[in-house]
Design a protein around this motif. Structure first.
Motif, short mmCIF file in Angstrom:
data_model
loop_
_atom_site.label_atom_id
_atom_site.label_comp_id
_atom_site.label_asym_id
_atom_site.label_seq_id
_atom_site.Cartn_x
_atom_site.Cartn_y
_atom_site.Cartn_z
N PRO A 1 66.76 44.04 -183.31
CA PRO A 1 65.56 44.19 -182.47
C PRO A 1 65.86 44.62 -181.03
O PRO A 1 66.93 44.33 -180.48
CB PRO A 1 64.96 42.78 -182.50
N MET A 2 64.92 45.32 -180.47
CA MET A 2 65.03 45.77 -179.08
C MET A 2 63.65 45.71 -178.44
O MET A 2 62.64 45.47 -179.13
CB MET A 2 65.58 47.19 -179.00
N LYS B 1 71.07 34.62 -179.65
CA LYS B 1 71.27 33.49 -180.56
C LYS B 1 71.88 33.97 -181.89
O LYS B 1 72.72 33.31 -182.48
CB LYS B 1 69.92 32.82 -180.80
N TYR B 2 71.41 35.14 -182.35
CA TYR B 2 71.89 35.68 -183.63
C TYR B 2 73.09 36.64 -183.46
O TYR B 2 73.43 37.38 -184.39
CB TYR B 2 70.75 36.41 -184.36
N LYS B 3 73.66 36.65 -182.26
CA LYS B 3 74.83 37.51 -181.96
C LYS B 3 74.51 39.00 -182.14
O LYS B 3 75.34 39.79 -182.60
CB LYS B 3 76.04 37.15 -182.84
N MET B 4 73.28 39.36 -181.83
CA MET B 4 72.90 40.77 -181.87
C MET B 4 72.96 41.33 -180.45
O MET B 4 72.80 40.57 -179.49
CB MET B 4 71.45 40.91 -182.37
N PRO B 5 73.16 42.64 -180.30
CA PRO B 5 73.20 43.18 -178.93
C PRO B 5 71.85 43.02 -178.22
O PRO B 5 70.79 43.10 -178.85
CB PRO B 5 73.52 44.67 -179.14
N VAL B 6 71.92 42.76 -176.94
CA VAL B 6 70.70 42.67 -176.12
C VAL B 6 70.40 44.06 -175.58
O VAL B 6 71.08 44.56 -174.69
CB VAL B 6 70.91 41.66 -174.96
N THR B 7 69.40 44.70 -176.20
CA THR B 7 69.10 46.09 -175.85
C THR B 7 67.90 46.12 -174.90
O THR B 7 66.77 45.91 -175.31
CB THR B 7 68.78 46.90 -177.12
N PHE B 8 68.20 46.35 -173.63
CA PHE B 8 67.12 46.31 -172.62
C PHE B 8 66.95 47.68 -171.96
O PHE B 8 67.87 48.48 -171.93
CB PHE B 8 67.44 45.25 -171.56
N GLN B 9 65.77 47.90 -171.43
CA GLN B 9 65.47 49.21 -170.85
C GLN B 9 66.09 49.35 -169.46
O GLN B 9 65.88 48.50 -168.58
CB GLN B 9 63.95 49.41 -170.77
N SER B 10 66.83 50.43 -169.27
CA SER B 10 67.51 50.65 -167.98
C SER B 10 67.28 52.08 -167.49
O SER B 10 68.07 52.62 -166.74
CB SER B 10 69.01 50.41 -168.17
N GLY B 11 66.21 52.69 -167.89
CA GLY B 11 65.91 54.06 -167.48
C GLY B 11 64.92 54.67 -168.45
O GLY B 11 64.50 54.00 -169.39
N SER B 12 64.57 55.90 -168.19
CA SER B 12 65.10 56.69 -167.11
C SER B 12 64.28 56.49 -165.85
O SER B 12 63.08 56.22 -165.91
CB SER B 12 65.08 58.17 -167.48
N ALA C 1 77.85 42.06 -174.47
CA ALA C 1 76.76 41.69 -175.39
C ALA C 1 75.50 42.51 -175.15
O ALA C 1 74.56 42.42 -175.93
CB ALA C 1 76.44 40.20 -175.22
N VAL C 2 75.49 43.29 -174.08
CA VAL C 2 74.27 44.05 -173.78
C VAL C 2 74.45 45.53 -174.08
O VAL C 2 75.57 46.06 -174.06
CB VAL C 2 73.81 43.88 -172.31
N MET C 3 73.32 46.18 -174.36
CA MET C 3 73.32 47.63 -174.57
C MET C 3 72.11 48.21 -173.82
O MET C 3 70.98 48.13 -174.31
CB MET C 3 73.23 47.97 -176.06
N PRO C 4 72.33 48.74 -172.61
CA PRO C 4 71.21 49.35 -171.89
C PRO C 4 70.63 50.53 -172.68
O PRO C 4 71.36 51.23 -173.39
CB PRO C 4 71.85 49.84 -170.59
N PHE C 5 69.34 50.69 -172.55
CA PHE C 5 68.62 51.77 -173.24
C PHE C 5 68.01 52.67 -172.16
O PHE C 5 67.16 52.24 -171.38
CB PHE C 5 67.54 51.16 -174.13
#
Lengths: 214, 358
Positions: free
Chosen positions: B67-68, B136-147, B198-202
């Motif tokens: 999820p993202m 909690k589920y060890k999934m990447p935290v995909t948050f908005q960082s642009g554009s 653990a994070v992945m900017p989107f």
């Protein structure tokens, strides 16, 4: 080149350059020189916007440039239109009800099409954005529209276009329908029973003109 | 090769190894809510329900991304404007009901929001409910960082913003700088809270597409802020960024290439271009070090039958499968929220039939 031709060319160039003040000034000069305002619109403003459209198609101009050209064109039209002869002011290619499909607020594309249809001589009835099928149909009936032009940017709003087409058919209205927007294709336009599809604002005007001739 | 789990499959791709088959990222957001019988608007207005819908959809279909949270009009609410959640007919994502910037003075007075525990600006508070579940589920935290460019184009009245490209470049830069500061704050906050690995900017958006903006405009108004944010991402020690240059950005590709070159970044981008950009062009530009996503025409999943969708996915897989640093099957933008579930099955079936590596 006569001074009249020179002036009209300057007006056309000022539209292309998006120079609002210069456009208003040249429109005033055209009136002072006794140039017919209808001719100034067609051979100055319209010609300028045609070149702008061509440059957009060739990726030589982009939306910011077009928006400034539109402002410049309207600055000239504001000066020229009050001086049109009654028969010329009423001389319209057709009446278009234009808007963005229900659920969608993205109206830049719609506004570009509106502006290009306006300068091409259409009577424009802008119903805005996030417009329900009922509103489109009611307005088309009210103004006896020749065309209904709709845009959608989302896959969720594109499906609302078909409701408008069905509504027009149900009421037996004469308006032909032209659709456009990022998720729309010719095949989708055919599928929902639209009469025309424009992949961009320039093509939309071309298709509208074709539909009016038919 | 044995059958991998989704996590193993994605891990293999990210490590530059061959997975059992091409992973699938259906970029399914609003769509997931129909799977769990919730209204589309809940995807954006309630982080926990958003996670639940995406998690269940992921499990039901068996696709490979977690999820993202994000949407194209992210920014206006956070910068002082107002948005509406998509609960009405035809709606697909939050839309702006009041822009924060309608004059030059508004741009001058615009304040950059801070990111603090318990007080996140706008939708980031909602998103963080989802991020906590991901963590909690060890999934990447995909948050908005642009554009920055796209967000700014809706923080301000969009027509005004586009006119400022030519008429008020100084004001435009001031606005872009403030919006990019907001994203810097977001990057710093989430990297600190969840850990940089653990994070992945989107990062992505449609307003810089070449149907709107010239490449020269991109160079002047989009590129510098992309560099600023990606430097921040590198400085924070983040290793992966999901990039979505939305719609036709073919003329901007040289600048996207430069972002990595100028930073000498060693992390990995995952590129998800629009259907307008041929997969081979993406491989040529980024394939040596980055993961390429597919770009199947999204409306096709809504308008075409299952068999045609499988064929489109097959073609996409064949174009990208052997990209040197990995390939993920995806649509060229969000999966249509109103598409029927068999169309997402078409992606999965195509990956199984045509995307196997052994």
């Amino acid at each position: 080149m006569t001074s009249k031709e020179e002036l009209l060319e300057k007006l056309s160039n000022a539209v292309i350059e998006g120079d609002e003040d210069k456009c208003a000034e040249l429109a005033e000069s055209a009136l002072e020189a006794g140039i017919d305002p209808y001719e100034a619109i067609m051979k100055g403003c319209n010609k300028g916007m045609e070149i702008v459209s061509h440059k957009y198609e060739c990726k030589e101009m982009f939306v910011p440039e077009i928006l400034l050209s539109a402002d410049a064109m309207y600055a000239a039209l504001d000066v020229l239109r009050p001086h049109l002869k009654v028969d010329e002011a009423g001389k319209k290619t057709g009446t278009v009800v234009i808007g963005v499909a229900e659920g969608d607020i993205h109206d830049i594309g719609k506004n570009l099409v509106l502006m290009m249809l306006d300068v091409a001589g259409y009577n424009i009835v802008d119903v805005g954005r996030d417009v329900s099928a009922d509103t489109f149909v009611e307005k088309a009936a009210e103004v006896d529209a020749d065309l209904v032009a709709m845009s959608a940017l989302m896959t969720t709003s594109m499906v609302r276009m078909e409701l408008v087409i069905n509504g027009l058919k149900k009421r037996n209205l004469k308006a032909k329908v032209i659709v456009g927007g990022a998720p729309i294709s010719q095949s989708y336009a055919d599928k929902i029973g639209a009469d025309g599809y424009g992949k961009d604002a320039v093509e939309a005007v071309r298709v509208a003109n074709k539909l009016m001739e038919a | 090769m044995g059958r991998m789990t989704s996590a193993e499959r994605m891990h293999a791709v990210m490590m530059g190894q061959k997975p059992d088959r091409v992973p699938v990222n259906p970029f399914a957001m609003g769509y997931c809510m129909q799977i769990v019988g919730l209204p589309l608007g809940d995807f954006y207005s309630d982080g926990k329900k958003s996670f639940y819908g995406q998690f269940m959809s992921m499990r039901l279909h068996g696709y490979d991304v977690s999820p993202m949270y994000g949407y194209a009009s992210c920014g206006p609410w956070e910068m002082g404007g107002e948005i509406a959640f998509p609960y009405g007919p035809g709606h697909s994502a939050p839309s702006v009901t009041r822009h924060a910037v309608n004059t030059i003075e508004d741009a001058e007075n615009l304040e950059v929001p801070e990111f603090r525990d318990g007080k996140l600006p706008g939708a980031y508070g909602i998103a963080d409910d989802l991020f906590q579940m991901c963590a909690k589920y060890k999934m990447p935290v995909t948050f908005q960082s642009g554009s920055t460019f796209t967000a700014s184009s809706v923080v301000a009245d969009t027509t005004l913003f586009l006119k400022w490209v030519l008429k008020e470049p100084k004001t435009l830069h001031m606005l872009l700088d403030k919006v990019s500061d907001m994203y810097c704050n977001a990057i710093e906050y989430f990297a600190d809270k969840y850990g940089p690995q653990a994070v992945m900017p989107f990062d992505g958006g449609p307003s810089e597409a070449n149907t709107i903006l010239s490449p020269k405009g991109f160079e002047e108004f989009a590129f510098p802020y992309m560099q600023k944010l990606h430097k921040k991402i590198a400085d924070e020690g983040i290793g992966v960024v999901l990039m979505h240059p939305c719609a036709d950005q073919n003329m901007n590709i040289p600048f996207y290439i430069k972002v990595r070159e100028q930073m000498n970044w060693r992390g990995k981008y995952i590129w998800l271009f629009g259907p307008e950009t041929p997969v081979q062009d993406q491989i040529d530009a980024f394939g040596a070090h980055d993961v390429i996503c597919g770009n199947v025409d999204p409306p096709s999943f809504q308008t075409k039958p299952y068999e045609e969708c499988v064929e489109l996915c097959q073609k996409n897989i064949e174009e990208g499968k052997d990209s040197p640093s990995g390939f993920i099957l995806a649509p060229g933008c969000e999966f249509p929220p109103g598409a029927s579930p068999d169309k997402l099955m078409a992606m999965m079936d195509a990956a199984e039939q045509f995307g196997r590596y052994e």
